[in-house]
Motif scaffolding. Sequence first.
Motif, PDB file in Angstrom:
ATOM      1  N   ILE A 175       1.042  -1.131   0.492  1.00  0.00           N
ATOM      2  CA  ILE A 175       0.278   0.655  -0.223  1.00  0.00           C
ATOM      3  C   ILE A 175       0.801   1.047   0.267  1.00  0.00           C
ATOM      4  CG2 ILE A 175      -2.154   1.633   1.265  1.00  0.00           C
ATOM      5  CD1 ILE A 175      -2.635  -0.840   0.051  1.00  0.00           C
ATOM      6  N   THR A 176       1.971   1.723   0.803  1.00  0.00           N
ATOM      7  CA  THR A 176       2.750   2.556   0.794  1.00  0.00           C
ATOM      8  C   THR A 176       3.459   3.284  -0.485  1.00  0.00           C
ATOM      9  OG1 THR A 176       4.409   2.083   2.031  1.00  0.00           O
ATOM     10  CG2 THR A 176       2.526   2.580   3.208  1.00  0.00           C
ATOM     11  N   ALA A 177       4.227   1.464  -0.646  1.00  0.00           N
ATOM     12  CA  ALA A 177       5.422   1.504  -2.076  1.00  0.00           C
ATOM     13  C   ALA A 177       4.195   2.054  -3.273  1.00  0.00           C
ATOM     14  CB  ALA A 177       5.437   0.290  -2.320  1.00  0.00           C
ATOM     15  N   THR A 178       2.726   1.929  -3.219  1.00  0.00           N
ATOM     16  CA  THR A 178       1.498   2.291  -4.783  1.00  0.00           C
ATOM     17  C   THR A 178       0.963   3.333  -4.556  1.00  0.00           C
ATOM     18  OG1 THR A 178       1.057  -0.587  -4.530  1.00  0.00           O
ATOM     19  CG2 THR A 178      -0.200   2.032  -5.715  1.00  0.00           C
ATOM     20  N   GLN A 179       1.363   4.319  -3.350  1.00  0.00           N
ATOM     21  CA  GLN A 179       0.666   5.659  -2.719  1.00  0.00           C
ATOM     22  C   GLN A 179       2.325   6.641  -3.028  1.00  0.00           C
ATOM     23  OE1 GLN A 179       1.720   6.849   1.193  1.00  0.00           O
ATOM     24  NE2 GLN A 179      -0.150   8.507   1.399  1.00  0.00           N
ATOM     25  N   GLU A 239      -7.433  -2.899  -6.662  1.00  0.00           N
ATOM     26  CA  GLU A 239      -8.346  -2.037  -5.583  1.00  0.00           C
ATOM     27  C   GLU A 239      -9.465  -2.377  -4.478  1.00  0.00           C
ATOM     28  OE1 GLU A 239     -13.119  -1.109  -7.473  1.00  0.00           O
ATOM     29  OE2 GLU A 239     -11.609  -0.349  -8.545  1.00  0.00           O
ATOM     30  N   ARG A 240      -9.631  -3.364  -4.875  1.00  0.00           N
ATOM     31  CA  ARG A 240     -10.440  -3.803  -3.105  1.00  0.00           C
ATOM     32  C   ARG A 240      -9.469  -3.590  -2.160  1.00  0.00           C
ATOM     33  NH1 ARG A 240     -11.602  -9.057  -6.278  1.00  0.00           N
ATOM     34  NH2 ARG A 240     -10.320  -9.806  -5.162  1.00  0.00           N
ATOM     35  N   LYS A 241      -8.067  -3.872  -1.960  1.00  0.00           N
ATOM     36  CA  LYS A 241      -6.740  -4.202  -0.782  1.00  0.00           C
ATOM     37  C   LYS A 241      -6.306  -2.574  -0.985  1.00  0.00           C
ATOM     38  CE  LYS A 241      -3.966  -7.909  -1.721  1.00  0.00           C
ATOM     39  NZ  LYS A 241      -4.127  -8.681  -0.654  1.00  0.00           N
ATOM     40  N   PHE A 242      -6.981  -1.169  -1.932  1.00  0.00           N
ATOM     41  CA  PHE A 242      -6.769  -0.325  -1.422  1.00  0.00           C
ATOM     42  C   PHE A 242      -8.178   0.385  -0.840  1.00  0.00           C
ATOM     43  CE2 PHE A 242      -4.698   4.251  -3.382  1.00  0.00           C
ATOM     44  CZ  PHE A 242      -3.386   3.171  -2.837  1.00  0.00           C
ATOM     45  N   GLU A 243      -9.040  -0.115  -0.892  1.00  0.00           N
ATOM     46  CA  GLU A 243     -10.466   0.139  -0.367  1.00  0.00           C
ATOM     47  C   GLU A 243     -10.430  -0.469   1.315  1.00  0.00           C
ATOM     48  OE1 GLU A 243     -13.494  -1.144  -3.104  1.00  0.00           O
ATOM     49  OE2 GLU A 243     -13.855   1.373  -3.859  1.00  0.00           O
ATOM     50  N   TYR A 244      -9.681  -1.575   1.379  1.00  0.00           N
ATOM     51  CA  TYR A 244      -9.675  -1.505   3.100  1.00  0.00           C
ATOM     52  C   TYR A 244      -8.775  -1.292   3.607  1.00  0.00           C
ATOM     53  CZ  TYR A 244      -9.248  -4.480   6.533  1.00  0.00           C
ATOM     54  OH  TYR A 244      -8.815  -5.831   8.279  1.00  0.00           O
ATOM     55  N   HIS A 245      -8.026  -0.339   2.772  1.00  0.00           N
ATOM     56  CA  HIS A 245      -6.700  -0.662   3.686  1.00  0.00           C
ATOM     57  C   HIS A 245      -6.442   1.784   4.036  1.00  0.00           C
ATOM     58  CE1 HIS A 245      -4.279  -3.392   5.305  1.00  0.00           C
ATOM     59  NE2 HIS A 245      -4.892  -4.363   3.336  1.00  0.00           N
ATOM     60  N   MET A 246      -6.613   1.802   2.598  1.00  0.00           N
ATOM     61  CA  MET A 246      -7.159   3.752   2.697  1.00  0.00           C
ATOM     62  C   MET A 246      -8.832   4.140   1.905  1.00  0.00           C
ATOM     63  SD  MET A 246      -3.797   4.246   0.197  1.00  0.00           S
ATOM     64  CE  MET A 246      -3.562   5.820   0.190  1.00  0.00           C
ATOM     65  N   GLY A 247      -8.930   3.475   2.004  1.00  0.00           N
ATOM     66  CA  GLY A 247     -10.885   3.717   2.374  1.00  0.00           C
ATOM     67  C   GLY A 247     -11.853   4.037   0.667  1.00  0.00           C
ATOM     68  N   ILE A 248     -10.213   4.222  -0.200  1.00  0.00           N
ATOM     69  CA  ILE A 248     -10.936   4.400  -1.731  1.00  0.00           C
ATOM     70  C   ILE A 248     -10.161   3.916  -2.969  1.00  0.00           C
ATOM     71  CG2 ILE A 248     -11.539   6.903  -0.996  1.00  0.00           C
ATOM     72  CD1 ILE A 248      -8.585   7.620  -1.471  1.00  0.00           C
ATOM     73  N   SER A 249     -10.599   3.756  -4.147  1.00  0.00           N
ATOM     74  CA  SER A 249      -9.559   3.683  -5.069  1.00  0.00           C
ATOM     75  C   SER A 249      -8.695   3.741  -5.633  1.00  0.00           C
ATOM     76  CB  SER A 249     -10.338   3.289  -6.180  1.00  0.00           C
ATOM     77  OG  SER A 249     -10.892   4.230  -6.737  1.00  0.00           O
ATOM     78  N   PRO A 250      -7.947   3.651  -6.298  1.00  0.00           N
ATOM     79  CA  PRO A 250      -6.055   3.085  -6.321  1.00  0.00           C
ATOM     80  C   PRO A 250      -6.542   5.260  -7.380  1.00  0.00           C
ATOM     81  CG  PRO A 250      -5.976   1.338  -6.373  1.00  0.00           C
ATOM     82  CD  PRO A 250      -7.555   1.709  -6.176  1.00  0.00           C
TER      83      PRO A 250
END
Length: 265
Positions: free
Chosen positions: A154-158, A185-196
């Motif tokens: 998540i942090t690397a993609t951010q 998209e599922r991982k992003f929404e779980y950890h960050m609340g929104i899609s990439p």
Amino acid sequence: MQISPPKHLAPFIRHYIFLENSGENMRNLRLFTDGSSGLILSGDMKLYSGISEDRMPLSFFYGTLNGYKDFSSKCRFSLIAVVFQPYFLNILLKTSAKDVRNQIVSVEDVMKNKMEVFQEKLFNKENPLHIINDLNLFFTHFLSERKSADHHLITATQQYLLQSKGSVSSKDLQHFTGYSERHLERKFEYHMGISPKKYGNIIRLHYFLSLMNHEIDDKNMTTLSYEAGYSDQSHLIREFKNNIGLTPKQYLNTENKMAVNFIEL
């Protein structure tokens, strides 16, 4: 007053903001999305939601916003806003960031009395820098616990999205992460609340804001919108209104910008 966290907390906390209202007049405030979640701490604040005029909790977490939220304040107040990296609320509350997206969550409901000491210090008008130092110790202790195995992804993609100023295609993300668009998209929404995609749009909008706020030449809005990666000015204005509730010109004419995404209307 904006204060940066110590280096070891910077991957989790973007900055602290101390705000004070010394007057008695009603103030209308707007918080709009910058992709972050956060914590508002106060000892004596009378804050109301802009639509229902319900009294807000004395201290609360806010999830990642899709757009903006309006508030009104009455009487004097002092507060500390802790602006999180988008994924930190998921770590802190141990819940899906998607479940608290656009939500206000009372600190008392989820952390019981763990924040009372900071509220009391704000109520007693202690030096905000001392309170922020104590918050740094609190968050450092909390982060000694184990984090999710997805945290690095998540942090690397951010960071990839930030470095690209939000202009990244789905195919680029698939190549960078090795995951399908739907899986990421599922991982992003779980950890960050929104899609990439939504996060990339927010980054691009804030890149445009930085260009607009620091532009000293005679470049017009159309030129700046192209520089920020918008296909045309109408696309930019639509994104601006959806996320901020104002046009670019209205935002520029807003006199009291307490933070880049926290303004007085």
